[in-house]
Write a protein that holds these residues in place. Structure first.
Motif, PDB file in Angstrom:
ATOM      1  N   MET A   1      32.568 -72.192 -36.386  1.00 60.23           N
ATOM      2  CA  MET A   1      32.791 -71.877 -37.792  1.00 60.23           C
ATOM      3  C   MET A   1      33.329 -73.103 -38.518  1.00 60.23           C
ATOM      4  SD  MET A   1      34.222 -68.037 -38.233  1.00 60.23           S
ATOM      5  CE  MET A   1      35.172 -67.938 -36.738  1.00 60.23           C
ATOM      6  N   LYS A   2      33.000 -73.190 -39.786  1.00 59.55           N
ATOM      7  CA  LYS A   2      33.477 -74.308 -40.584  1.00 59.55           C
ATOM      8  C   LYS A   2      34.960 -74.117 -40.909  1.00 59.55           C
ATOM      9  CE  LYS A   2      29.182 -75.835 -42.617  1.00 59.55           C
ATOM     10  NZ  LYS A   2      28.493 -76.209 -43.848  1.00 59.55           N
ATOM     11  N   THR A   3      35.685 -75.225 -40.855  1.00 64.51           N
ATOM     12  CA  THR A   3      37.114 -75.196 -41.126  1.00 64.51           C
ATOM     13  C   THR A   3      37.503 -76.417 -41.953  1.00 64.51           C
ATOM     14  OG1 THR A   3      39.321 -75.295 -40.144  1.00 64.51           O
ATOM     15  CG2 THR A   3      37.520 -76.184 -38.819  1.00 64.51           C
ATOM     16  N   ILE A   4      38.473 -76.256 -42.815  1.00 66.47           N
ATOM     17  CA  ILE A   4      38.965 -77.345 -43.656  1.00 66.47           C
ATOM     18  C   ILE A   4      39.591 -78.449 -42.813  1.00 66.47           C
ATOM     19  CG2 ILE A   4      41.295 -76.455 -44.089  1.00 66.47           C
ATOM     20  CD1 ILE A   4      38.991 -77.877 -46.781  1.00 66.47           C
ATOM     21  N   PHE A   5      39.901 -78.165 -41.577  1.00 69.95           N
ATOM     22  CA  PHE A   5      40.541 -79.147 -40.713  1.00 69.95           C
ATOM     23  C   PHE A   5      39.544 -80.051 -39.992  1.00 69.95           C
ATOM     24  CE2 PHE A   5      43.692 -75.513 -40.648  1.00 69.95           C
ATOM     25  CZ  PHE A   5      44.423 -76.031 -41.701  1.00 69.95           C
ATOM     26  N   ASN A   6      38.257 -79.899 -40.276  1.00 74.15           N
ATOM     27  CA  ASN A   6      37.202 -80.731 -39.698  1.00 74.15           C
ATOM     28  C   ASN A   6      36.792 -81.789 -40.726  1.00 74.15           C
ATOM     29  OD1 ASN A   6      34.084 -81.162 -39.556  1.00 74.15           O
ATOM     30  ND2 ASN A   6      34.713 -80.631 -37.468  1.00 74.15           N
ATOM     31  N   GLY A   7      36.847 -83.061 -40.336  1.00 73.31           N
ATOM     32  CA  GLY A   7      36.556 -84.167 -41.255  1.00 73.31           C
ATOM     33  C   GLY A   7      35.206 -84.069 -41.959  1.00 73.31           C
ATOM     34  N   PRO A   8      34.098 -83.862 -41.238  1.00 74.85           N
ATOM     35  CA  PRO A   8      32.802 -83.748 -41.923  1.00 74.85           C
ATOM     36  C   PRO A   8      32.733 -82.551 -42.890  1.00 74.85           C
ATOM     37  CG  PRO A   8      32.467 -84.276 -39.613  1.00 74.85           C
ATOM     38  CD  PRO A   8      33.938 -83.979 -39.785  1.00 74.85           C
ATOM     39  N   LYS A  66      45.698 -57.497 -42.184  1.00 75.34           N
ATOM     40  CA  LYS A  66      45.180 -58.015 -40.906  1.00 75.34           C
ATOM     41  C   LYS A  66      43.713 -57.645 -40.716  1.00 75.34           C
ATOM     42  CE  LYS A  66      48.665 -60.276 -39.485  1.00 75.34           C
ATOM     43  NZ  LYS A  66      48.623 -61.698 -39.728  1.00 75.34           N
ATOM     44  N   MET A  67      43.337 -56.428 -41.121  1.00 77.69           N
ATOM     45  CA  MET A  67      41.949 -55.996 -41.006  1.00 77.69           C
ATOM     46  C   MET A  67      41.058 -56.844 -41.923  1.00 77.69           C
ATOM     47  SD  MET A  67      40.421 -52.144 -41.466  1.00 77.69           S
ATOM     48  CE  MET A  67      41.374 -51.904 -42.952  1.00 77.69           C
ATOM     49  N   ALA A  68      41.524 -57.087 -43.148  1.00 76.66           N
ATOM     50  CA  ALA A  68      40.752 -57.902 -44.093  1.00 76.66           C
ATOM     51  C   ALA A  68      40.662 -59.354 -43.620  1.00 76.66           C
ATOM     52  CB  ALA A  68      41.389 -57.831 -45.478  1.00 76.66           C
ATOM     53  N   LEU A  69      41.742 -59.881 -43.069  1.00 75.18           N
ATOM     54  CA  LEU A  69      41.734 -61.246 -42.558  1.00 75.18           C
ATOM     55  C   LEU A  69      40.708 -61.387 -41.439  1.00 75.18           C
ATOM     56  CD1 LEU A  69      42.850 -64.125 -42.379  1.00 75.18           C
ATOM     57  CD2 LEU A  69      44.635 -63.228 -40.856  1.00 75.18           C
ATOM     58  N   LYS A  70      40.713 -60.456 -40.517  1.00 77.10           N
ATOM     59  CA  LYS A  70      39.759 -60.509 -39.411  1.00 77.10           C
ATOM     60  C   LYS A  70      38.332 -60.458 -39.936  1.00 77.10           C
ATOM     61  CE  LYS A  70      38.615 -58.467 -34.990  1.00 77.10           C
ATOM     62  NZ  LYS A  70      38.911 -57.465 -33.988  1.00 77.10           N
ATOM     63  N   SER A  71      38.078 -59.605 -40.901  1.00 79.61           N
ATOM     64  CA  SER A  71      36.749 -59.479 -41.489  1.00 79.61           C
ATOM     65  C   SER A  71      36.313 -60.776 -42.183  1.00 79.61           C
ATOM     66  CB  SER A  71      36.746 -58.322 -42.490  1.00 79.61           C
ATOM     67  OG  SER A  71      35.519 -58.250 -43.165  1.00 79.61           O
ATOM     68  N   ASN A  72      37.265 -61.469 -42.793  1.00 79.03           N
ATOM     69  CA  ASN A  72      36.950 -62.684 -43.546  1.00 79.03           C
ATOM     70  C   ASN A  72      36.894 -63.944 -42.685  1.00 79.03           C
ATOM     71  OD1 ASN A  72      36.708 -62.385 -46.609  1.00 79.03           O
ATOM     72  ND2 ASN A  72      38.398 -61.022 -46.118  1.00 79.03           N
ATOM     73  N   THR A  73      37.350 -63.889 -41.447  1.00 84.00           N
ATOM     74  CA  THR A  73      37.390 -65.097 -40.621  1.00 84.00           C
ATOM     75  C   THR A  73      36.647 -64.948 -39.296  1.00 84.00           C
ATOM     76  OG1 THR A  73      39.534 -64.457 -39.684  1.00 84.00           O
ATOM     77  CG2 THR A  73      39.567 -65.906 -41.614  1.00 84.00           C
ATOM     78  N   LYS A  74      35.903 -63.865 -39.118  1.00 80.20           N
ATOM     79  CA  LYS A  74      35.256 -63.632 -37.819  1.00 80.20           C
ATOM     80  C   LYS A  74      33.918 -64.345 -37.667  1.00 80.20           C
ATOM     81  CE  LYS A  74      32.935 -59.387 -39.192  1.00 80.20           C
ATOM     82  NZ  LYS A  74      32.830 -57.968 -39.029  1.00 80.20           N
ATOM     83  N   GLU A 130      44.143 -71.874 -37.347  1.00 80.63           N
ATOM     84  CA  GLU A 130      42.692 -71.720 -37.289  1.00 80.63           C
ATOM     85  C   GLU A 130      42.202 -70.775 -38.391  1.00 80.63           C
ATOM     86  OE1 GLU A 130      44.749 -71.471 -34.561  1.00 80.63           O
ATOM     87  OE2 GLU A 130      44.197 -73.445 -33.777  1.00 80.63           O
ATOM     88  N   GLN A 131      42.898 -69.676 -38.594  1.00 79.97           N
ATOM     89  CA  GLN A 131      42.517 -68.735 -39.654  1.00 79.97           C
ATOM     90  C   GLN A 131      42.667 -69.380 -41.030  1.00 79.97           C
ATOM     91  OE1 GLN A 131      45.287 -65.685 -38.403  1.00 79.97           O
ATOM     92  NE2 GLN A 131      43.622 -64.351 -37.698  1.00 79.97           N
ATOM     93  N   ALA A 136      40.374 -71.301 -45.816  1.00 73.65           N
ATOM     94  CA  ALA A 136      40.435 -72.340 -46.859  1.00 73.65           C
ATOM     95  C   ALA A 136      39.036 -72.879 -47.142  1.00 73.65           C
ATOM     96  CB  ALA A 136      41.376 -73.463 -46.444  1.00 73.65           C
ATOM     97  N   TYR A 137      38.253 -73.098 -46.080  1.00 71.60           N
ATOM     98  CA  TYR A 137      36.866 -73.533 -46.296  1.00 71.60           C
ATOM     99  C   TYR A 137      36.086 -72.473 -47.070  1.00 71.60           C
ATOM    100  CZ  TYR A 137      31.963 -74.267 -45.856  1.00 71.60           C
ATOM    101  OH  TYR A 137      30.634 -74.396 -46.191  1.00 71.60           O
ATOM    102  N   LYS A 138      36.193 -71.219 -46.626  1.00 71.98           N
ATOM    103  CA  LYS A 138      35.429 -70.152 -47.266  1.00 71.98           C
ATOM    104  C   LYS A 138      35.832 -69.974 -48.734  1.00 71.98           C
ATOM    105  CE  LYS A 138      33.899 -67.312 -43.458  1.00 71.98           C
ATOM    106  NZ  LYS A 138      33.631 -65.921 -43.087  1.00 71.98           N
TER     107      LYS A 138
END
Length: 149
Positions: A1-8, A66-74, A130-131, A136-138
């Motif tokens: 998954m894409k993350t703001i912590f990845n340089g590219p 927590k349910m919404a977070l899981k849905s948004n980051t899975k 990680e979440q 943050a990317y999304k």
């Protein structure tokens, strides 16, 4: 998954932000391009911990967060259109889009050295690094798609 912590991934977002201009028009929602860039800058300041923020989860978030977070980051599925902007909504109109883009880009660059263990999302609650990176990317992707970049 894409993350703001990845340089590219940060570079991709910066290129997309750079493509915005004062004539960029929204595909959905109510914010103009300046309001969106200001909202995103404030949002990144919030997660980075730029201000002496007291982090607190809202009552509804304690029930559904927590349910919404899981849905948004899975997975890599983008955020849905017309999601509520939360407390970082910008009501002021007009402003320097180019200047606000540079603020937002600077904040994205700061994510390379992210360290804010005190962060608690007002709806999702406590999040892992990680979440935070995925969300943050999304969040940034959502608003960039909103303006067609």
């Amino acid at each position: 998954m894409k993350t703001i912590f990845n340089g590219p991934v940060r570079a991709e977002l910066i290129n997309r932000i750079s493509a915005l201009n004062e004539h960029s028009s929204r595909q959905w929602g109510k914010m103009d391009v300046w309001q969106m860039t200001k909202h995103c800058s404030q949002w990144f300041e919030w997660i980075i911990g730029k201000h002496q923020t007291v982090y607190k989860q809202e009552f509804l978030g304690k029930i559904f967060g927590k349910m919404a977070l899981k849905s948004n980051t899975k997975d890599d599925r983008p955020m849905q259109k017309n999601m509520p902007a939360g407390k970082q909504v910008v009501k002021q109109k007009g402003g320097d889009v180019e200047q606000q883009k540079q603020v937002w880009i600077g904040l994205i660059k700061e994510c390379e050295h992210y360290s804010n263990p005190a962060f608690i999302h007002d709806f999702f609650g406590k999040m892992t690094k990680e979440q935070i990176g995925v969300f943050a990317y999304k969040h940034a992707d959502h608003h960039l798609r909103q303006f067609g970049v």
